[in-house]
Design an enzyme around this catalytic site. Structure first.
Site, PDB file in Angstrom:
ATOM      1  N   SER A 163      18.186  39.184  34.311  1.00 43.12           N
ATOM      2  CA  SER A 163      17.303  39.389  35.465  1.00 43.12           C
ATOM      3  C   SER A 163      15.849  39.355  35.031  1.00 43.12           C
ATOM      4  CB  SER A 163      17.599  40.743  36.135  1.00 43.12           C
ATOM      5  OG  SER A 163      18.910  40.776  36.642  1.00 43.12           O
ATOM      6  N   GLU A 164      15.540  40.010  33.898  1.00 45.12           N
ATOM      7  CA  GLU A 164      14.196  39.969  33.343  1.00 45.12           C
ATOM      8  C   GLU A 164      14.236  39.976  31.823  1.00 45.12           C
ATOM      9  OE1 GLU A 164      13.112  41.932  37.381  1.00 45.12           O
ATOM     10  OE2 GLU A 164      14.524  42.518  35.839  1.00 45.12           O
ATOM     11  N   THR A 165      13.166  39.449  31.245  1.00 48.63           N
ATOM     12  CA  THR A 165      12.878  39.535  29.819  1.00 48.63           C
ATOM     13  C   THR A 165      11.428  39.971  29.680  1.00 48.63           C
ATOM     14  OG1 THR A 165      14.492  37.851  29.162  1.00 48.63           O
ATOM     15  CG2 THR A 165      12.627  38.185  27.690  1.00 48.63           C
TER      16      THR A 165
END
Length: 292
Positions: free
Chosen positions: A43-45
């Site tokens: 979903s995010e980095t």
């Protein structure tokens, strides 16, 4: 480059929301960060662009597979954990992240010298436009009577705007399915690009609410644990006295429908001027590695 994988808002490994964190990433361009994020496809980095603190905080950038974000919840907690574990390398009570939305402080609580729980204070909520429940019901493929008409459908932001939709039952939450054509039509005229649905029925009796978050716009059809959206929800619940009080201290479950059981802790208190919002949870280290 060194990177770490953690599960955020997880009670055990391989639950919660996955996050990859890169340290000392200041040499990367925005384009490189976006490509790496797409390669990992969580979903995010996040990218810690300087391992030295600046103005009391650490510079961090957050990306989804589709674009950079000014703020996001589980990346904030997960990155603060990595900063404490791998950069500071000693117990500290607070780690501050310098994000595009501003400085976000994260407090760390310990048990037997190990980080047990992290809490972030989000920006005071801003309440935006309200929505017609018939239109939202169509976007979610739900009968209109599944929506709780005692509370508004409204855009709320504590750093990243979210459309909050109150539903009556867990059955309604479980059967919701986004109509992508109507979803993209809706968000073409809104600041918020993601939808949070919630209800007071839960899988586990000790929890207070069940939540799902849909965010196809960001390249994430459904997010397993969304700290930013739940911060907006916390402000909403306090503002509208959902639990018959202008403060909350609750447990929220999310991610069950996609096999990533998550637990988020929400606190909010309505004051004379604003609403103080806090979101907490656990972070568990899963892996360490190098990009070559």
């Amino acid at each position: 480059m060194k990177y770490y994988i953690v599960d955020v808002f997880a009670q055990e490994k391989y639950n919660g929301n996955q996050l990859a964190v890169f340290v000392d990433a200041g040499s990367l361009t925005s384009h490189q960060m976006q490509r790496i994020t797409k390669e990992i496809n969580y979903s995010e980095t996040t990218f810690i662009t300087n391992n030295q603190s600046r103005e009391g905080g650490y510079d961090v950038r957050i990306f989804t597979p589709a674009q950079e974000l000014p703020f996001a919840g589980h990346p904030t907690l997960g990155t603060a954990y990595i900063i404490q574990q791998e950069i500071v390398k000693q117990p500290v009570e607070k780690v501050t992240l310098n994000l595009k939305v501003g400085q976000i402080p994260v407090s760390l609580h310990y048990s037997d010298n190990s980080v047990d729980l992290l809490w972030m204070q989000q920006k005071p909520p801003i309440f935006g436009q309200k929505f017609d429940k018939e239109a939202i019901a169509q976007v979610l493929n739900l009968p209109i009577n599944d929506i709780d008409s005692n509370f508004p459908i409204q855009e709320v932001s504590t750093g990243l705007p979210i459309i909050i939709v109150p539903l009556k039952t867990l059955a309604a939450v479980k059967k919701a399915k986004v109509n992508l054509e109507l979803y993209f039509e809706l968000i073409s005229n809104t600041e918020a690009k993601a939808i949070l649905i919630f209800c007071p029925e839960t899988y586990h009796q000790e929890n207070n609410l069940n939540v799902r978050v849909f965010c196809d716009y960001f390249g994430v059809p459904e997010d397993p644990a969304t700290g930013s959206a739940n911060g907006c929800l916390a402000g909403y619940l306090a503002n509208y006295a959902y639990f018959d009080a202008d403060s909350i201290d609750i447990r929220v479950e999310q991610g069950y429908e996609i096999g990533r059981d998550s637990l988020l802790l929400l606190k909010a208190q309505k004051t004379n001027a604003d609403i103080d919002v806090f979101v907490g949870g656990k972070v568990i280290m899963v892996a360490k590695g190098e990009f070559v």
